[in-house]
Design an enzyme around this catalytic site. Structure first.
Site, PDB file in Angstrom:
ATOM      1  N   HIS A   1     -32.541  56.455  -6.511  1.00 33.41           N
ATOM      2  CA  HIS A   1     -33.195  56.472  -5.198  1.00 33.41           C
ATOM      3  C   HIS A   1     -34.159  57.630  -5.161  1.00 33.41           C
ATOM      4  O   HIS A   1     -33.865  58.728  -5.639  1.00 33.41           O
ATOM      5  CB  HIS A   1     -32.192  56.568  -4.050  1.00 33.41           C
ATOM      6  CG  HIS A   1     -31.115  57.596  -4.235  1.00 33.41           C
ATOM      7  ND1 HIS A   1     -30.072  57.415  -5.117  1.00 33.41           N
ATOM      8  CD2 HIS A   1     -30.924  58.815  -3.678  1.00 33.41           C
ATOM      9  CE1 HIS A   1     -29.289  58.475  -5.085  1.00 33.41           C
ATOM     10  NE2 HIS A   1     -29.785  59.355  -4.221  1.00 33.41           N
TER      11      HIS A   1
ATOM     12  N   ASN B   1     -32.928  63.115  -7.138  1.00 34.74           N
ATOM     13  CA  ASN B   1     -31.846  63.887  -7.761  1.00 34.74           C
ATOM     14  C   ASN B   1     -31.283  63.095  -8.930  1.00 34.74           C
ATOM     15  O   ASN B   1     -31.007  61.897  -8.800  1.00 34.74           O
ATOM     16  CB  ASN B   1     -30.745  64.162  -6.728  1.00 34.74           C
ATOM     17  CG  ASN B   1     -31.203  65.132  -5.659  1.00 34.74           C
ATOM     18  OD1 ASN B   1     -31.858  66.118  -5.964  1.00 34.74           O
ATOM     19  ND2 ASN B   1     -30.857  64.852  -4.406  1.00 34.74           N
TER      20      ASN B   1
ATOM     21  N   HIS C   1     -36.047  59.974  -2.491  1.00 33.54           N
ATOM     22  CA  HIS C   1     -36.096  60.395  -1.086  1.00 33.54           C
ATOM     23  C   HIS C   1     -37.556  60.643  -0.721  1.00 33.54           C
ATOM     24  O   HIS C   1     -38.289  61.292  -1.480  1.00 33.54           O
ATOM     25  CB  HIS C   1     -35.361  61.725  -0.886  1.00 33.54           C
ATOM     26  CG  HIS C   1     -33.904  61.718  -1.203  1.00 33.54           C
ATOM     27  ND1 HIS C   1     -32.928  61.702  -0.230  1.00 33.54           N
ATOM     28  CD2 HIS C   1     -33.247  61.763  -2.389  1.00 33.54           C
ATOM     29  CE1 HIS C   1     -31.738  61.740  -0.803  1.00 33.54           C
ATOM     30  NE2 HIS C   1     -31.898  61.782  -2.112  1.00 33.54           N
TER      31      HIS C   1
ATOM     32  N   ASP D   1     -32.431  56.987   5.563  1.00 36.74           N
ATOM     33  CA  ASP D   1     -31.216  57.686   5.139  1.00 36.74           C
ATOM     34  C   ASP D   1     -30.258  57.776   6.327  1.00 36.74           C
ATOM     35  O   ASP D   1     -30.669  58.024   7.462  1.00 36.74           O
ATOM     36  CB  ASP D   1     -31.571  59.086   4.627  1.00 36.74           C
ATOM     37  CG  ASP D   1     -30.438  59.711   3.837  1.00 36.74           C
ATOM     38  OD1 ASP D   1     -30.562  59.822   2.605  1.00 36.74           O
ATOM     39  OD2 ASP D   1     -29.407  60.075   4.453  1.00 36.74           O
ATOM     40  N   ILE D   2     -28.971  57.607   6.052  1.00 37.82           N
ATOM     41  CA  ILE D   2     -27.967  57.604   7.125  1.00 37.82           C
ATOM     42  C   ILE D   2     -27.765  59.005   7.708  1.00 37.82           C
ATOM     43  O   ILE D   2     -27.293  59.144   8.839  1.00 37.82           O
ATOM     44  CB  ILE D   2     -26.632  57.028   6.573  1.00 37.82           C
ATOM     45  CG1 ILE D   2     -25.764  56.470   7.684  1.00 37.82           C
ATOM     46  CG2 ILE D   2     -25.874  58.058   5.754  1.00 37.82           C
ATOM     47  CD1 ILE D   2     -24.618  55.613   7.185  1.00 37.82           C
TER      48      ILE D   2
ATOM     49  N   VAL E   1     -25.198  59.169  -5.191  1.00 31.51           N
ATOM     50  CA  VAL E   1     -25.099  57.703  -5.268  1.00 31.51           C
ATOM     51  C   VAL E   1     -25.666  57.258  -6.620  1.00 31.51           C
ATOM     52  O   VAL E   1     -26.824  57.568  -6.946  1.00 31.51           O
ATOM     53  CB  VAL E   1     -25.873  57.031  -4.112  1.00 31.51           C
ATOM     54  CG1 VAL E   1     -25.767  55.508  -4.213  1.00 31.51           C
ATOM     55  CG2 VAL E   1     -25.342  57.505  -2.760  1.00 31.51           C
TER      56      VAL E   1
HETATM   57  P1  5GP Z   1     -28.396  61.986  -3.386  1.00 31.79           P
HETATM   58  O1  5GP Z   1     -27.632  63.260  -3.129  1.00 31.79           O
HETATM   59  O2  5GP Z   1     -27.606  61.032  -4.249  1.00 31.79           O
HETATM   60  O3  5GP Z   1     -29.777  62.249  -3.900  1.00 31.79           O
HETATM   61  O4  5GP Z   1     -28.620  61.325  -1.963  1.00 31.79           O
HETATM   62  C1  5GP Z   1     -27.843  60.275  -1.469  1.00 31.79           C
HETATM   63  C2  5GP Z   1     -28.344  59.992  -0.068  1.00 31.79           C
HETATM   64  O5  5GP Z   1     -27.827  58.756   0.357  1.00 31.79           O
HETATM   65  C3  5GP Z   1     -27.926  61.036   0.982  1.00 31.79           C
HETATM   66  O6  5GP Z   1     -29.087  61.578   1.593  1.00 31.79           O
HETATM   67  C4  5GP Z   1     -27.071  60.233   1.957  1.00 31.79           C
HETATM   68  O7  5GP Z   1     -27.224  60.646   3.298  1.00 31.79           O
HETATM   69  C5  5GP Z   1     -27.541  58.811   1.716  1.00 31.79           C
HETATM   70  N1  5GP Z   1     -26.532  57.798   1.978  1.00 31.79           N
HETATM   71  C6  5GP Z   1     -25.251  57.787   1.521  1.00 31.79           C
HETATM   72  N2  5GP Z   1     -24.611  56.689   1.930  1.00 31.79           N
HETATM   73  C7  5GP Z   1     -25.514  55.976   2.659  1.00 31.79           C
HETATM   74  C8  5GP Z   1     -25.427  54.729   3.347  1.00 31.79           C
HETATM   75  O8  5GP Z   1     -24.408  54.046   3.377  1.00 31.79           O
HETATM   76  N3  5GP Z   1     -26.556  54.310   3.978  1.00 31.79           N
HETATM   77  C9  5GP Z   1     -27.714  55.035   3.974  1.00 31.79           C
HETATM   78  N4  5GP Z   1     -28.753  54.526   4.619  1.00 31.79           N
HETATM   79  N5  5GP Z   1     -27.823  56.214   3.324  1.00 31.79           N
HETATM   80  C10 5GP Z   1     -26.720  56.678   2.684  1.00 31.79           C
END
Ligand code: 5GP
Length: 125
Positions: free
Chosen positions: A110, A97, A112, A39-40, A106
């Site tokens: 995904h 999520n 986590h 994760d970034i 996103v």
């Molecule tokens: P969500 O809230 O959708 O469950 O989590 C999305 C996750 O994607 C977040 O933890 C965020 O830090 C990660 N993320 C968003 N953009 C990028 C990216 O460009 N690269 C990577 N590696 N992670 C990302």
């Protein structure tokens, strides 16, 4: 902005771009069914994202429409990544999520993987 888990798949989402190699990621695993990368913006010492290769918006979309092979391949990939990272003995948490109230950001499924410290209660109270 949280996404609506019932929206159609948008192939311009950031994880679709990572899958195509249009933008870089720190890859930890890849096979026919899944890609895993760091994760970034890590929320724990280990914070890995595992995504299916198919175009699925969310856990809902994937569980309803993916083939048995895709589902088995993805679930095995999540377990493999955690195992290979040495996270089974200390323990880890999975999170997927899904939609607005869960703050899915996103629109590509995904999972986590969080680990590397005491993760505390499951949800903030
Ligand atoms: P969500 O809230 O959708 O469950 O989590 C999305 C996750 O994607 C977040 O933890 C965020 O830090 C990660 N993320 C968003 N953009 C990028 C990216 O460009 N690269 C990577 N590696 N992670 C990302």
């Amino acid at each position: 902005m949280p996404i609506d888990a019932t929206q159609p798949y948008d192939d311009q989402n950031i994880f679709a771009k990572i899958l195509r190699g249009d933008i870089p990621s720190k890859k930890v695993f890849e096979d026919e069914f899944a890609l895993a990368f760091h994760d970034i913006n890590p929320q724990a010492p280990h914070h890995i994202l595992v995504i299916p290769k198919g175009p699925y918006v969310s856990w809902d979309d994937f569980s309803a429409k993916a083939s048995d092979a895709e589902i088995a391949g993805f679930v095995r990939a999540v377990g493999h990544v955690a195992r290979e990272a040495g996270l089974v003995k200390p323990g880890y948490r999975l999170l997927a999520n899904t939609g607005t109230n869960a703050h899915q950001e996103v629109p590509h499924l995904h999972v986590h993987i969080f680990a590397g410290r005491q993760l505390g209660p499951m949800l903030s109270r």
